[in-house]
Design a protein around this motif. Sequence first.
Motif, PDB file in Angstrom:
ATOM      1  N   ILE A  98     -61.882   9.544  68.206  1.00 34.52           N
ATOM      2  CA  ILE A  98     -62.405   8.626  68.463  1.00 34.52           C
ATOM      3  C   ILE A  98     -63.819   8.489  67.837  1.00 34.52           C
ATOM      4  O   ILE A  98     -64.434   9.251  68.506  1.00 34.52           O
ATOM      5  CB  ILE A  98     -62.406   7.942  69.815  1.00 34.52           C
ATOM      6  N   PRO A  99     -64.069   8.042  66.882  1.00 40.59           N
ATOM      7  CA  PRO A  99     -65.308   8.322  66.255  1.00 40.59           C
ATOM      8  C   PRO A  99     -66.698   8.112  67.030  1.00 40.59           C
ATOM      9  O   PRO A  99     -67.628   8.751  66.518  1.00 40.59           O
ATOM     10  CB  PRO A  99     -65.320   7.686  64.806  1.00 40.59           C
ATOM     11  N   VAL A 100     -66.649   7.128  67.832  1.00 42.13           N
ATOM     12  CA  VAL A 100     -67.922   6.577  68.457  1.00 42.13           C
ATOM     13  C   VAL A 100     -68.234   7.326  69.712  1.00 42.13           C
ATOM     14  O   VAL A 100     -69.025   7.268  70.473  1.00 42.13           O
ATOM     15  CB  VAL A 100     -67.887   5.131  68.869  1.00 42.13           C
ATOM     16  N   LEU A 101     -67.089   8.328  69.926  1.00 43.63           N
ATOM     17  CA  LEU A 101     -67.138   9.198  71.252  1.00 43.63           C
ATOM     18  C   LEU A 101     -67.780  10.561  70.767  1.00 43.63           C
ATOM     19  O   LEU A 101     -67.276  11.072  69.762  1.00 43.63           O
ATOM     20  CB  LEU A 101     -65.847   9.381  72.018  1.00 43.63           C
ATOM     21  N   THR A 102     -68.562  11.132  71.865  1.00 46.16           N
ATOM     22  CA  THR A 102     -68.698  12.839  71.338  1.00 46.16           C
ATOM     23  C   THR A 102     -67.432  13.498  71.864  1.00 46.16           C
ATOM     24  O   THR A 102     -66.247  12.835  71.883  1.00 46.16           O
ATOM     25  CB  THR A 102     -69.862  13.307  72.412  1.00 46.16           C
ATOM     26  N   ALA A 103     -67.568  14.656  71.316  1.00 53.19           N
ATOM     27  CA  ALA A 103     -66.511  15.736  71.457  1.00 53.19           C
ATOM     28  C   ALA A 103     -66.130  15.626  72.989  1.00 53.19           C
ATOM     29  O   ALA A 103     -64.830  15.579  73.174  1.00 53.19           O
ATOM     30  CB  ALA A 103     -66.692  17.075  70.907  1.00 53.19           C
ATOM     31  N   LYS A 104     -66.951  15.779  73.795  1.00 52.29           N
ATOM     32  CA  LYS A 104     -66.727  15.900  75.288  1.00 52.29           C
ATOM     33  C   LYS A 104     -66.036  14.664  75.762  1.00 52.29           C
ATOM     34  O   LYS A 104     -65.014  14.743  76.370  1.00 52.29           O
ATOM     35  CB  LYS A 104     -68.054  16.180  75.956  1.00 52.29           C
ATOM     36  N   GLU A 105     -66.509  13.514  75.277  1.00 50.99           N
ATOM     37  CA  GLU A 105     -65.920  12.093  75.582  1.00 50.99           C
ATOM     38  C   GLU A 105     -64.697  12.083  75.092  1.00 50.99           C
ATOM     39  O   GLU A 105     -63.723  11.424  75.775  1.00 50.99           O
ATOM     40  CB  GLU A 105     -67.057  11.023  75.186  1.00 50.99           C
ATOM     41  N   ASN A 106     -64.251  12.514  73.809  1.00 47.20           N
ATOM     42  CA  ASN A 106     -62.903  12.355  73.296  1.00 47.20           C
ATOM     43  C   ASN A 106     -61.827  13.126  74.264  1.00 47.20           C
ATOM     44  O   ASN A 106     -60.738  13.003  74.403  1.00 47.20           O
ATOM     45  CB  ASN A 106     -62.909  12.999  71.893  1.00 47.20           C
ATOM     46  N   VAL A 107     -62.254  14.518  74.767  1.00 45.99           N
ATOM     47  CA  VAL A 107     -61.559  15.274  75.536  1.00 45.99           C
ATOM     48  C   VAL A 107     -61.495  14.425  77.041  1.00 45.99           C
ATOM     49  O   VAL A 107     -60.286  14.608  77.686  1.00 45.99           O
ATOM     50  CB  VAL A 107     -62.024  16.628  75.564  1.00 45.99           C
ATOM     51  N   GLU A 108     -62.267  13.818  77.491  1.00 51.78           N
ATOM     52  CA  GLU A 108     -62.501  13.457  78.804  1.00 51.78           C
ATOM     53  C   GLU A 108     -61.620  12.187  79.024  1.00 51.78           C
ATOM     54  O   GLU A 108     -61.010  11.660  80.077  1.00 51.78           O
ATOM     55  CB  GLU A 108     -63.907  13.176  79.279  1.00 51.78           C
ATOM     56  N   PHE A 109     -61.303  11.670  77.738  1.00 49.34           N
ATOM     57  CA  PHE A 109     -60.793  10.184  77.693  1.00 49.34           C
ATOM     58  C   PHE A 109     -59.265  10.268  78.247  1.00 49.34           C
ATOM     59  O   PHE A 109     -59.017   9.163  79.141  1.00 49.34           O
ATOM     60  CB  PHE A 109     -60.632   9.699  76.273  1.00 49.34           C
ATOM     61  N   ILE A 110     -58.364  11.157  77.988  1.00 50.64           N
ATOM     62  CA  ILE A 110     -57.319  11.341  78.675  1.00 50.64           C
ATOM     63  C   ILE A 110     -57.271  11.354  80.258  1.00 50.64           C
ATOM     64  O   ILE A 110     -56.653  10.785  81.012  1.00 50.64           O
ATOM     65  CB  ILE A 110     -56.527  12.450  78.189  1.00 50.64           C
ATOM     66  N   MET A 111     -58.279  12.307  80.584  1.00 47.59           N
ATOM     67  CA  MET A 111     -58.403  12.348  82.056  1.00 47.59           C
ATOM     68  C   MET A 111     -58.961  11.351  82.737  1.00 47.59           C
ATOM     69  O   MET A 111     -58.604  11.064  83.969  1.00 47.59           O
ATOM     70  CB  MET A 111     -59.536  13.574  82.376  1.00 47.59           C
ATOM     71  N   GLN A 112     -59.701  10.245  82.131  1.00 44.26           N
ATOM     72  CA  GLN A 112     -60.175   9.122  82.824  1.00 44.26           C
ATOM     73  C   GLN A 112     -58.847   8.097  82.949  1.00 44.26           C
ATOM     74  O   GLN A 112     -58.772   7.489  83.803  1.00 44.26           O
ATOM     75  CB  GLN A 112     -61.368   8.404  81.838  1.00 44.26           C
ATOM     76  N   GLN A 114     -56.159   9.040  83.501  1.00 44.27           N
ATOM     77  CA  GLN A 114     -55.531   9.694  84.744  1.00 44.27           C
ATOM     78  C   GLN A 114     -56.052   9.418  85.958  1.00 44.27           C
ATOM     79  O   GLN A 114     -55.780  10.048  86.964  1.00 44.27           O
ATOM     80  CB  GLN A 114     -55.293  11.329  84.557  1.00 44.27           C
ATOM     81  N   LYS A 115     -57.352   8.813  86.021  1.00 46.21           N
ATOM     82  CA  LYS A 115     -58.162   8.763  87.154  1.00 46.21           C
ATOM     83  C   LYS A 115     -58.594   9.832  87.818  1.00 46.21           C
ATOM     84  O   LYS A 115     -58.912  10.078  88.912  1.00 46.21           O
ATOM     85  CB  LYS A 115     -57.195   7.737  88.155  1.00 46.21           C
ATOM     86  N   ALA A 116     -58.978  11.018  86.760  1.00 45.46           N
ATOM     87  CA  ALA A 116     -59.686  12.223  87.410  1.00 45.46           C
ATOM     88  C   ALA A 116     -60.968  11.972  87.772  1.00 45.46           C
ATOM     89  O   ALA A 116     -61.712  11.123  87.120  1.00 45.46           O
ATOM     90  CB  ALA A 116     -59.384  13.111  86.174  1.00 45.46           C
ATOM     91  N   SER A 117     -61.455  12.460  88.898  1.00 48.64           N
ATOM     92  CA  SER A 117     -62.879  12.379  89.173  1.00 48.64           C
ATOM     93  C   SER A 117     -63.908  13.040  88.248  1.00 48.64           C
ATOM     94  O   SER A 117     -63.349  13.837  87.231  1.00 48.64           O
ATOM     95  CB  SER A 117     -63.265  13.138  90.340  1.00 48.64           C
ATOM     96  N   LYS A 118     -65.045  12.592  88.323  1.00 46.58           N
ATOM     97  CA  LYS A 118     -66.202  13.141  87.329  1.00 46.58           C
ATOM     98  C   LYS A 118     -66.022  14.580  87.351  1.00 46.58           C
ATOM     99  O   LYS A 118     -66.224  15.393  86.326  1.00 46.58           O
ATOM    100  CB  LYS A 118     -67.619  12.477  87.550  1.00 46.58           C
TER     101      LYS A 118
END
Length: 241
Positions: A98-112, A114-118
Amino acid sequence: MNTVIDAHNISKVYNPTTIPVYAVNNVHLHLQKGEFTALVGPSGSGKTTLLNMIGGLDRPDEGNIFINGIDITKLSANELISFRLQNIGFVFQSFNLIPVLTAKENVEFIMQLQKASKQQREERVKTLFAQIGLQDKLNERPSRLSGGQQQRVAVARALASRPQFVLADEPTANLDTKSAFNLLDIMAKLNMEENITFLFSTHDQRVIDRARRVITLVDGRIVQDTAEVSTQHEEAAAVKT
């Protein structure tokens, strides 16, 4: 070993009411936990179609596909979305970050999703970026990363949800030789150290050379499987002894 993928008599047919064209024709495929397998064959042989059906992105017109004993061909559309989220990681030729997200945010997206905690997300991202060697690129957007770096982030994203297996469709096609070998090294290490199952669709000899099992498709049919050849050789050797 445990069977992860068990496909029975699966077919995908186009133009069924006129002149039927079989993209995949009565394929049987069984993958065990921890395999590192390449699907190969000429363009139009059915590799991507087969991969998409195994990943639940497309449905077979005939046959059944069991993932860890669950027949995904019987799942509703919503059930299939949830199943993919929890069980399957995808790596695509075009990266699909996703171009507007950082590398970290792209990887976190799937976990979000899945309702994973911060805390869970941060710990998983730290581990994954250490594995792909991009700890210093966490806050970079995809446009600031090389093709090889983007594909490594895509691999981290595929693994973020701790999937049962990873499907990779031509993952090295847009990469130079050095980037391709780096990516293959990372995936092979993850396969060996964490017993993650990888199934590739590829034309790339670099991938084929690293695969421990190669399945060849022609006109939608499996015409060769090195696992079967190896088994036949082992059985012949056992008979001789």
